[in-house]
Every structure is written in C-alpha cells, then in structure tokens.
Enzyme design. Structure first.
Site, PDB file in Angstrom:
ATOM      1  N   THR A 141      38.281  31.468  47.072  1.00  0.00           N
ATOM      2  CA  THR A 141      37.906  30.392  46.168  1.00  0.00           C
ATOM      3  C   THR A 141      36.822  29.622  46.892  1.00  0.00           C
ATOM      4  O   THR A 141      36.794  29.606  48.115  1.00  0.00           O
ATOM      5  CB  THR A 141      39.118  29.461  45.909  1.00  0.00           C
ATOM      6  OG1 THR A 141      40.191  30.208  45.355  1.00  0.00           O
ATOM      7  CG2 THR A 141      38.770  28.335  44.945  1.00  0.00           C
ATOM      8  N   GLY A 186      47.702  30.588  44.521  1.00  0.00           N
ATOM      9  CA  GLY A 186      47.610  29.685  43.383  1.00  0.00           C
ATOM     10  C   GLY A 186      48.926  29.312  42.738  1.00  0.00           C
ATOM     11  O   GLY A 186      49.130  28.155  42.340  1.00  0.00           O
ATOM     12  N   ARG A 197      45.960  36.502  34.186  1.00  0.00           N
ATOM     13  CA  ARG A 197      46.564  35.548  35.120  1.00  0.00           C
ATOM     14  C   ARG A 197      45.593  34.408  35.441  1.00  0.00           C
ATOM     15  O   ARG A 197      44.400  34.604  35.595  1.00  0.00           O
ATOM     16  CB  ARG A 197      46.963  36.284  36.401  1.00  0.00           C
ATOM     17  CG  ARG A 197      47.492  35.371  37.511  1.00  0.00           C
ATOM     18  CD  ARG A 197      46.426  35.031  38.526  1.00  0.00           C
ATOM     19  NE  ARG A 197      46.960  34.269  39.670  1.00  0.00           N
ATOM     20  CZ  ARG A 197      46.210  33.689  40.590  1.00  0.00           C
ATOM     21  NH1 ARG A 197      44.892  33.794  40.530  1.00  0.00           N
ATOM     22  NH2 ARG A 197      46.771  33.018  41.582  1.00  0.00           N
ATOM     23  N   THR A 256      42.367  26.036  48.049  1.00  0.00           N
ATOM     24  CA  THR A 256      42.227  27.484  48.042  1.00  0.00           C
ATOM     25  C   THR A 256      43.492  28.092  48.626  1.00  0.00           C
ATOM     26  O   THR A 256      44.014  27.603  49.624  1.00  0.00           O
ATOM     27  CB  THR A 256      41.003  27.948  48.858  1.00  0.00           C
ATOM     28  OG1 THR A 256      40.991  29.388  48.917  1.00  0.00           O
ATOM     29  CG2 THR A 256      41.008  27.392  50.269  1.00  0.00           C
ATOM     30  N   GLY A 257      44.001  29.135  47.989  1.00  0.00           N
ATOM     31  CA  GLY A 257      45.209  29.755  48.523  1.00  0.00           C
ATOM     32  C   GLY A 257      46.023  30.442  47.459  1.00  0.00           C
ATOM     33  O   GLY A 257      45.496  30.866  46.427  1.00  0.00           O
ATOM     34  N   GLY A 265      45.167  31.041  38.070  1.00  0.00           N
ATOM     35  CA  GLY A 265      45.662  30.375  39.263  1.00  0.00           C
ATOM     36  C   GLY A 265      45.462  28.870  39.209  1.00  0.00           C
ATOM     37  O   GLY A 265      45.293  28.278  38.142  1.00  0.00           O
ATOM     38  N   ASP A 266      45.435  28.252  40.380  1.00  0.00           N
ATOM     39  CA  ASP A 266      45.392  26.790  40.434  1.00  0.00           C
ATOM     40  C   ASP A 266      43.998  26.208  40.252  1.00  0.00           C
ATOM     41  O   ASP A 266      43.864  25.042  39.865  1.00  0.00           O
ATOM     42  CB  ASP A 266      45.959  26.308  41.774  1.00  0.00           C
ATOM     43  CG  ASP A 266      45.122  26.796  42.959  1.00  0.00           C
ATOM     44  OD1 ASP A 266      44.907  28.018  43.057  1.00  0.00           O
ATOM     45  OD2 ASP A 266      44.698  25.959  43.777  1.00  0.00           O
TER      46      ASP A 266
END
Length: 315
Positions: free
Chosen positions: A179, A233, A207, A230-231, A209-210
C-alpha cells in the site's frame, strides 16, 4: 502565531508498504533498493509543495500520485493481481480541516486512483464509490483513463503465477503487504491523509481491505492528526486503526508515538502485521510497524530522509 511564522513548520510522512523486507531479499535484485529509495525520494519531493505554503491535501495527493506511477509499489502501475489476473485498485483521501473524505474501491481504468478519491470528496455528495460506478464517475469527471494493461508488470504476472501454482494463502507474509500512503501538516496547521493500493495478491470475490475505509486505513482530523496504514487489512478494519489512533490522541491526550504503538499492539494481538504513519498539528512525525520493514520517508524544512529496513531510523 502568524502564517509566516509557521512557514517552516510543515511536515510530510510517506510509506510504500510494509512486510517481509530484508536486505538479503533486495540484494537478490541488483539496483532494486536504489530504485525504491529513489521512488520514495521523488514522492517526498512532490509533496514538498508544503514548502511554498501549499495545503496538506495537495501534498498528500501529489506524493501518492508519484508512488502510484512507480512500478516498485503496489498501487496504480505495478499493482498486484487478483486470482483471476485482474487489477482492482482502492484509494482514499481525507481533509483534517473539514473531515471531508473520498474513497474508491475496485477501480480498473483510472490512472491515478487517489485523484478519483479526491474527486469523489470534492465533486460528489458521497464518500465512497465502487466498481463500475466508480469507473463511470471517473470518466464523467474527465480523469485520465488507461487500458487496464497499463497497471500490469511482468513481476506481478510472475507473482500471481507462483501464488496459484504453489496454492499459497492470500495471507502469506510474502504476498500480504503493499500500500502507499502519505500524511501531512501544512503551514496553516491543517492535516490530511491519503492511501492507495492494489490490495492483496490473489484476492477473490472483490475483496476490499482497509485502505478505502475511512477510519481503518485512512483518517485525518485537525483535532488530533492524520494516519495512513499498510498491512493485513482485515485486522486493521477490525481494530479501526486510523481512527483509533486519532481518538487516543484527541480524547486521552496521548502523544502520537504512544497512540500508534498502543494500537499496533492491538493489531498484533489478533495476529495482524503492518504499520502506520502519523503526523499531528503539534508537528509530530511517527512511524510504527510490527513487520520486518516498511518503505517509508519523512520531510520537513530541515530536509528529507527515507528508510526501508526495520533497524533504520524510525522517528
């Protein structure tokens, strides 16, 4: 304090993803480390519109666009592929001055998704648009469109082939992260955050993510600060990472480091990994990550510096 007095108080922090980032890994690809550091440096240079009195919003927008155009990062050109070999892009931006926000998910043809997220914020009545609707809105707004093949790279093609041949979990550490993001404080005392991603290698079923979820991967509030994450999510969504950090600073009076590290411990407690960048109206610039490394950089009136590995300077 006047605006002139504050002119040297601007701050900018960026990230280009976190995860299993080790020296030996980059050494296997000669020149790659230098390319990544140069890309981070260009993003900081683009965000330095702050040095001339530019806004935090313009700075994070400009910095993220540079990272979206750089194939070394998982956003825009160079984004990871879905299980079906497609590229679906997510982005979000937030203005701490007004707490206005814009986000997009599943974008397939906008060259710079962060620009589309900003357009959602500034030219629509909504906060988040997705899929075909987001693409249609982008065309209506006259944003630069590209053939979806523009985003693909040989490296990402080989990555998805390896992923499918090995039946690696989509949550495998080698593939999970990627990210880009930026947070900034301008000379007027306002903060902003922006985040953009191609998501998770091998993701299925659209899908999300965050990154495009306001309060999870992206948040900005002049009363506290600005955060980009970042990671993993799913875990960042469950914790509400970006808002949680800002809430701790605003309501508990915690400094940015304490708030960020406390929330990242909560992420780790549910087996989540990754990192965050934070900037506050007080001028704090913070990285916090629980992975082996994070592509990152910071800039202010005193200069610019970038880092990759976990044992490099973090604050």
């Amino acid at each position: 304090m006047t605006t002139t007095d504050r002119a040297t108080d601007w701050k900018l922090v960026i990230h280009g993803g976190a995860g299993v980032i080790e020296r030996a890994q980059l050494e296997r690809a000669p020149g790659k480390e230098r390319e990544i550091r140069d890309g981070l440096g260009r993003a900081l240079a683009a965000g330095a519109v702050l040095d001339g009195g530019g806004t935090a919003l313009d700075a994070v927008d400009a910095a993220v666009r540079v990272l979206e155009d750089d194939p070394n990062f998982n956003a825009g050109h160079g984004a990871v592929m879905t299980y079906d070999g497609k590229i679906e892009l997510d982005a979000a931006i937030m203005d701490g001055r007004t707490r206005e926000a814009g986000a997009v998910t599943g974008v397939t043809a906008t060259r710079n998704p962060i620009g589309l997220a900003r357009q959602v914020m500034e030219a629509s009545d909504h906060v988040m648009l997705g899929g075909d609707g987001a693409d249609a809105f982008s065309r209506q707004q006259g944003l630069t469109q590209v053939n979806p093949s523009y985003f693909a790279t040989d490296y990402r093609r080989s990555q998805i082939e390896t992923f499918k041949a090995s039946e690696i979990s989509a949550l495998d550490l080698e593939y999970r992260y990627g990210t880009v993001g930026a947070v900034a404080l301008d000379s007027h005392g306002h903060v902003a955050a922006a985040t953009s991603t191609g998501g998770m290698t091998g993701k299925r079923w659209n899908r999300i993510g965050d990154t495009p979820i306001i309060g999870a991967g992206t948040y900005a509030d002049d009363r506290a600060g600005a955060v980009s994450a970042t990671g993993s999510g799913e875990m960042f969504i469950r914790v509400g990472v970006a808002h949680e950090i800002c809430a701790r600073m605003r309501l508990l009076g915690e400094d940015a480091t304490t708030a960020a590290e406390t929330v990242m411990k909560e992420v780790a407690a549910i087996d989540g990994s990754g990192g965050v960048i934070v900037v506050t109206p007080r001028g704090e610039m913070v990285y916090s990550f629980n992975s082996a490394g994070m592509y990152r950089g910071k800039a202010d009136a005193n200069g610019r510096r970038v880092a990759i590995f976990g044992d490099e300077e973090q604050r």
